[in-house]
Motif scaffolding. Sequence first.
Motif, PDB file in Angstrom:
ATOM      1  N   VAL A  17      19.102  44.668  29.774  1.00  0.00           N
ATOM      2  CA  VAL A  17      19.788  45.708  29.019  1.00  0.00           C
ATOM      3  C   VAL A  17      19.024  45.920  27.720  1.00  0.00           C
ATOM      4  O   VAL A  17      18.839  44.990  26.936  1.00  0.00           O
ATOM      5  CB  VAL A  17      21.252  45.309  28.730  1.00  0.00           C
ATOM      6  N   SER A  18      18.561  47.159  27.504  1.00  0.00           N
ATOM      7  CA  SER A  18      17.688  47.442  26.367  1.00  0.00           C
ATOM      8  C   SER A  18      18.414  48.064  25.195  1.00  0.00           C
ATOM      9  O   SER A  18      19.264  48.937  25.381  1.00  0.00           O
ATOM     10  CB  SER A  18      16.580  48.425  26.773  1.00  0.00           C
ATOM     11  N   GLU A  19      18.022  47.664  24.011  1.00  0.00           N
ATOM     12  CA  GLU A  19      18.441  48.291  22.760  1.00  0.00           C
ATOM     13  C   GLU A  19      19.943  48.210  22.491  1.00  0.00           C
ATOM     14  O   GLU A  19      20.589  49.204  22.150  1.00  0.00           O
ATOM     15  CB  GLU A  19      17.993  49.767  22.731  1.00  0.00           C
ATOM     16  N   GLN A  50      11.648  50.206  30.221  1.00  0.00           N
ATOM     17  CA  GLN A  50      11.446  49.103  31.173  1.00  0.00           C
ATOM     18  C   GLN A  50      10.561  49.454  32.350  1.00  0.00           C
ATOM     19  O   GLN A  50       9.798  48.607  32.836  1.00  0.00           O
ATOM     20  CB  GLN A  50      12.801  48.639  31.739  1.00  0.00           C
ATOM     21  N   VAL A  63       6.494  48.724  32.546  1.00  0.00           N
ATOM     22  CA  VAL A  63       6.143  47.302  32.554  1.00  0.00           C
ATOM     23  C   VAL A  63       6.552  46.670  33.883  1.00  0.00           C
ATOM     24  O   VAL A  63       5.828  45.842  34.459  1.00  0.00           O
ATOM     25  CB  VAL A  63       6.825  46.547  31.387  1.00  0.00           C
ATOM     26  N   MET A  64       7.726  47.056  34.379  1.00  0.00           N
ATOM     27  CA  MET A  64       8.209  46.474  35.635  1.00  0.00           C
ATOM     28  C   MET A  64       7.304  46.845  36.807  1.00  0.00           C
ATOM     29  O   MET A  64       7.041  46.026  37.686  1.00  0.00           O
ATOM     30  CB  MET A  64       9.647  46.909  35.895  1.00  0.00           C
ATOM     31  N   TRP A 111      10.119  44.879  23.619  1.00  0.00           N
ATOM     32  CA  TRP A 111      10.184  45.772  24.775  1.00  0.00           C
ATOM     33  C   TRP A 111       8.974  45.598  25.679  1.00  0.00           C
ATOM     34  O   TRP A 111       8.977  46.050  26.803  1.00  0.00           O
ATOM     35  CB  TRP A 111      10.418  47.230  24.375  1.00  0.00           C
ATOM     36  N   ASP A 112       7.959  44.917  25.201  1.00  0.00           N
ATOM     37  CA  ASP A 112       6.805  44.623  26.050  1.00  0.00           C
ATOM     38  C   ASP A 112       7.050  43.382  26.907  1.00  0.00           C
ATOM     39  O   ASP A 112       6.718  43.351  28.085  1.00  0.00           O
ATOM     40  CB  ASP A 112       5.561  44.415  25.177  1.00  0.00           C
ATOM     41  N   SER A 163      15.258  53.094  28.423  1.00  0.00           N
ATOM     42  CA  SER A 163      15.232  51.649  28.595  1.00  0.00           C
ATOM     43  C   SER A 163      13.886  51.030  28.239  1.00  0.00           C
ATOM     44  O   SER A 163      13.806  49.843  27.943  1.00  0.00           O
ATOM     45  CB  SER A 163      15.614  51.279  30.025  1.00  0.00           C
ATOM     46  N   HIS A 166      14.514  44.632  19.996  1.00  0.00           N
ATOM     47  CA  HIS A 166      13.929  45.810  20.642  1.00  0.00           C
ATOM     48  C   HIS A 166      12.800  46.293  19.730  1.00  0.00           C
ATOM     49  O   HIS A 166      12.951  47.197  18.927  1.00  0.00           O
ATOM     50  CB  HIS A 166      14.987  46.897  20.857  1.00  0.00           C
ATOM     51  N   SER A 167      11.656  45.624  19.879  1.00  0.00           N
ATOM     52  CA  SER A 167      10.503  45.860  19.012  1.00  0.00           C
ATOM     53  C   SER A 167       9.279  45.957  19.911  1.00  0.00           C
ATOM     54  O   SER A 167       9.377  45.736  21.122  1.00  0.00           O
ATOM     55  CB  SER A 167      10.333  44.663  18.079  1.00  0.00           C
ATOM     56  N   SER A 168       8.130  46.238  19.317  1.00  0.00           N
ATOM     57  CA  SER A 168       6.917  46.361  20.130  1.00  0.00           C
ATOM     58  C   SER A 168       6.661  45.062  20.917  1.00  0.00           C
ATOM     59  O   SER A 168       6.084  45.090  21.996  1.00  0.00           O
ATOM     60  CB  SER A 168       5.717  46.703  19.251  1.00  0.00           C
ATOM     61  N   TYR A 169       7.101  43.939  20.377  1.00  0.00           N
ATOM     62  CA  TYR A 169       6.958  42.660  21.079  1.00  0.00           C
ATOM     63  C   TYR A 169       8.040  42.541  22.156  1.00  0.00           C
ATOM     64  O   TYR A 169       7.753  42.233  23.313  1.00  0.00           O
ATOM     65  CB  TYR A 169       7.076  41.527  20.065  1.00  0.00           C
ATOM     66  N   GLU A 179       5.239  47.897  14.510  1.00  0.00           N
ATOM     67  CA  GLU A 179       6.179  48.358  13.497  1.00  0.00           C
ATOM     68  C   GLU A 179       5.449  48.745  12.205  1.00  0.00           C
ATOM     69  O   GLU A 179       4.386  48.207  11.909  1.00  0.00           O
ATOM     70  CB  GLU A 179       7.209  47.256  13.204  1.00  0.00           C
ATOM     71  N   ARG A 220      -2.223  49.858  20.410  1.00  0.00           N
ATOM     72  CA  ARG A 220      -0.782  49.648  20.637  1.00  0.00           C
ATOM     73  C   ARG A 220      -0.089  49.834  19.313  1.00  0.00           C
ATOM     74  O   ARG A 220      -0.425  49.175  18.331  1.00  0.00           O
ATOM     75  CB  ARG A 220      -0.518  48.191  21.005  1.00  0.00           C
ATOM     76  N   GLU A 221       0.920  50.676  19.304  1.00  0.00           N
ATOM     77  CA  GLU A 221       1.633  50.874  18.045  1.00  0.00           C
ATOM     78  C   GLU A 221       2.590  49.725  17.778  1.00  0.00           C
ATOM     79  O   GLU A 221       3.333  49.297  18.653  1.00  0.00           O
ATOM     80  CB  GLU A 221       2.427  52.176  18.113  1.00  0.00           C
ATOM     81  N   THR A 258      10.880  54.059  11.418  1.00  0.00           N
ATOM     82  CA  THR A 258      10.396  52.700  11.711  1.00  0.00           C
ATOM     83  C   THR A 258       8.879  52.605  11.685  1.00  0.00           C
ATOM     84  O   THR A 258       8.330  51.570  11.338  1.00  0.00           O
ATOM     85  CB  THR A 258      10.857  52.193  13.094  1.00  0.00           C
ATOM     86  N   THR A 294       1.709  48.376  26.515  1.00  0.00           N
ATOM     87  CA  THR A 294       2.772  49.341  26.197  1.00  0.00           C
ATOM     88  C   THR A 294       2.522  50.057  24.871  1.00  0.00           C
ATOM     89  O   THR A 294       1.766  49.594  24.027  1.00  0.00           O
ATOM     90  CB  THR A 294       4.136  48.629  26.112  1.00  0.00           C
ATOM     91  N   PRO A 296      10.857  43.009  29.841  1.00  0.00           N
ATOM     92  CA  PRO A 296      10.902  43.393  31.264  1.00  0.00           C
ATOM     93  C   PRO A 296      10.096  42.444  32.149  1.00  0.00           C
ATOM     94  O   PRO A 296      10.413  42.266  33.326  1.00  0.00           O
ATOM     95  CB  PRO A 296      10.262  44.791  31.285  1.00  0.00           C
ATOM     96  N   GLN A 349      15.073  55.745  15.424  1.00  0.00           N
ATOM     97  CA  GLN A 349      13.893  55.339  14.654  1.00  0.00           C
ATOM     98  C   GLN A 349      13.776  56.123  13.357  1.00  0.00           C
ATOM     99  O   GLN A 349      13.144  55.669  12.419  1.00  0.00           O
ATOM    100  CB  GLN A 349      12.617  55.511  15.477  1.00  0.00           C
TER     101      GLN A 349
END
Lengths: 305, 256
Positions: free
Chosen positions: A106-108, B128, B131-132, A91-92, B126, A86-89, B162, B159-160, A237, B143, A95, A257
Amino acid sequence: MKTLLVAEFREGKLRAEYSQLIAFAQQQRAEAAMFLVGSAGEVPKFNGTLYLADAAKYGEYNPTVHKQLLLDVIAKEQPAQIVFLHSSYGWDLAPRVAVALQAAQVSEVVAVDNGLPVVPVCNAKLRRTIKAITAQTVLTIQAGAFGMEAEPEGTPTVVEIDTGAAGKVQCTGYEAAKIEGVDLTKAEIIVSAGRGVGKPENVAMVQALAKALGGEYGASRPVVDAGWVEHNRQVGTTGSTVTPKLYVACGISGAIQHLAGMKKSDFIVAINTDRDAPIGEVANVLVVADLKQFLPVLTEKLGAR
Amino acid sequence: MNILICIKQVPDMESKFKINGEGTWYDRADLAWRMNEYDEYAVEQAVRLKEQVKDADLTVLCIGPDQVTEAIKKALAMGCDRGVHIADPDSAKREPIAIATMIAGFAKDKNFDVIFTGMQSQDRGSAQVGVMVAELLGIPAVTTIVGFAYDNGTVQVKRELEGGSKALVTATTPVVLTCQLGLNTPRYPTLPNIMKAKKKELLPLAPDVGGLGPRQETTACAFPEKKGGGLVLEGEIPELADKLIQLLKEKTTVLA
Ligand SMILES: Cc1cc2nc3c(=O)[nH]c(=O)nc-3n(C[C@H](O)[C@H](O)[C@H](O)COP(=O)(O)OP(=O)(O)OC[C@H]3O[C@@H](n4cnc5c(N)ncnc54)[C@H](O)[C@@H]3O)c2cc1C
Ligand SMILES: Nc1ncnc2c1ncn2[C@@H]1O[C@H](COP(=O)(O)O)[C@@H](O)[C@H]1O
């Protein structure tokens, strides 16, 4: 259960967090393969198949391209679960894959309870257990929730992959995090201000306590976003990860975070009006009080010692 | 320009939560409600974009029970032009793909140039839905944006990532953007704008998921187990301070 783990690569480097994906798969006793848009010169330590696309060819993260590469591998492997961080990569991309596969997402995920993923909701005040009813499930796992006992090891069997897909968005470069001024990672005592301070003037109370304790002051993200405290003092984070001997969280709820940046502190004190604030889960001491009343009294008593 | 902003109404996270009768979500009773924090940044960015390009129409959409019209009215008072309320008392039971399907169903024939959503909702969390929506509409999405600039059909966003670093991303409209904390400073609606908002259009629509079946179910919702060990101090302020100093002396070396 057949599982596909999605590792990450950015600015020419493999991201070490892939070990958390392996830890998750091991905990599930899952039969795992791995996916990476990366470089043959820097493969993850992993015993299994690694589907590898060449990042040099595709450039930095492009959602459409990575989605297509991944869908091709999924069509071939037929995994029951596809696991991202569950990172910027993650969560992008997750979905996009879930929509294409018509799979539950299912997230996180923070834990697995009797085979079912558990996720935090309402700023981690509550937990939900979810049952997917599709044949395939897309999961993102919370950073730090699944750790390995030992360093990962092994050498993967590399299968090179390719696609003709092209995407419309373009990553044109990166902006590095600003690192100037104080370095909280070296501080032994940190007193942090959260949104509970209410207004910028009250940050002074937190600074005064930090001074009385001989430490530094820090802040949660909203306090930094509002411009009340400089960014290099943000803990979490997207700020610094700190491990002081004492961390005092003043008016900080304890979002995931934020916790990720301070939960390894030796001793944690939280001052919060909300007895149920999730910060209580990591705090050695939770003082249920209004910080505006409590901090000046504490600071004065410390000064008078 | 034609712009859509998707917002959600969520409980204030400092509320005292109770689990509902079925044990699947929180009980809606006795909670304070507000606009999802991430969505405030989305509304603000849309209003700023309109201020920049002048010729823009801002539609704000929210799915939920009747009460969510409060959040829509706030967005209208911040500067959106029209509200759409998909009146769905069961929205809390719907999974992200169902919410996204309703939004995409509404948006599909309206030629929105930019769709702003929050990066995540504070209750469901979520990350989600935005994007969906983009995937269902077949348009790009970027995102977690913390920076935004628009010029003649091209958007440039940050884009932010880590650790506080950012990716610079370019896209052309139509595009979905999911907004992250700190993108801007959301304005407070002024009294005259609150009065004006009362006269703006607020269109109620019926929920329609187009025959989409469930893909997941919630088997339990509960408070996390208290890990124990942590001490909770309550009482009079001076005594609390004394107790804490005593504990710091006993358990740490920082007062040595
Ligand atoms: C991708 C991503 C990255 C993020 N990175 C970070 C990060 O690096 N660092 C970070 O901190 N956050 C980060 N966040 C944000 C995070 O999710 C939370 O929104 C944030 O940590 C909340 O800050 P807070 O606890 O100060 O505010 P809130 O959650 O609003 O909590 C305020 C607290 O103050 C208490 N309070 C109110 N009044 C008083 C009073 N008078 N006295 C005492 N207590 C009081 C309340 O009970 C509440 O618990 C990130 C979010 C995302 C999505
Ligand atoms: N009920 C809703 N009505 C309108 N927009 C929503 C709703 N739920 C989620 N969204 C949008 O989708 C974003 C992400 O939500 P989530 O996927 O639940 O984390 C939110 O920030 C909103 O912009």
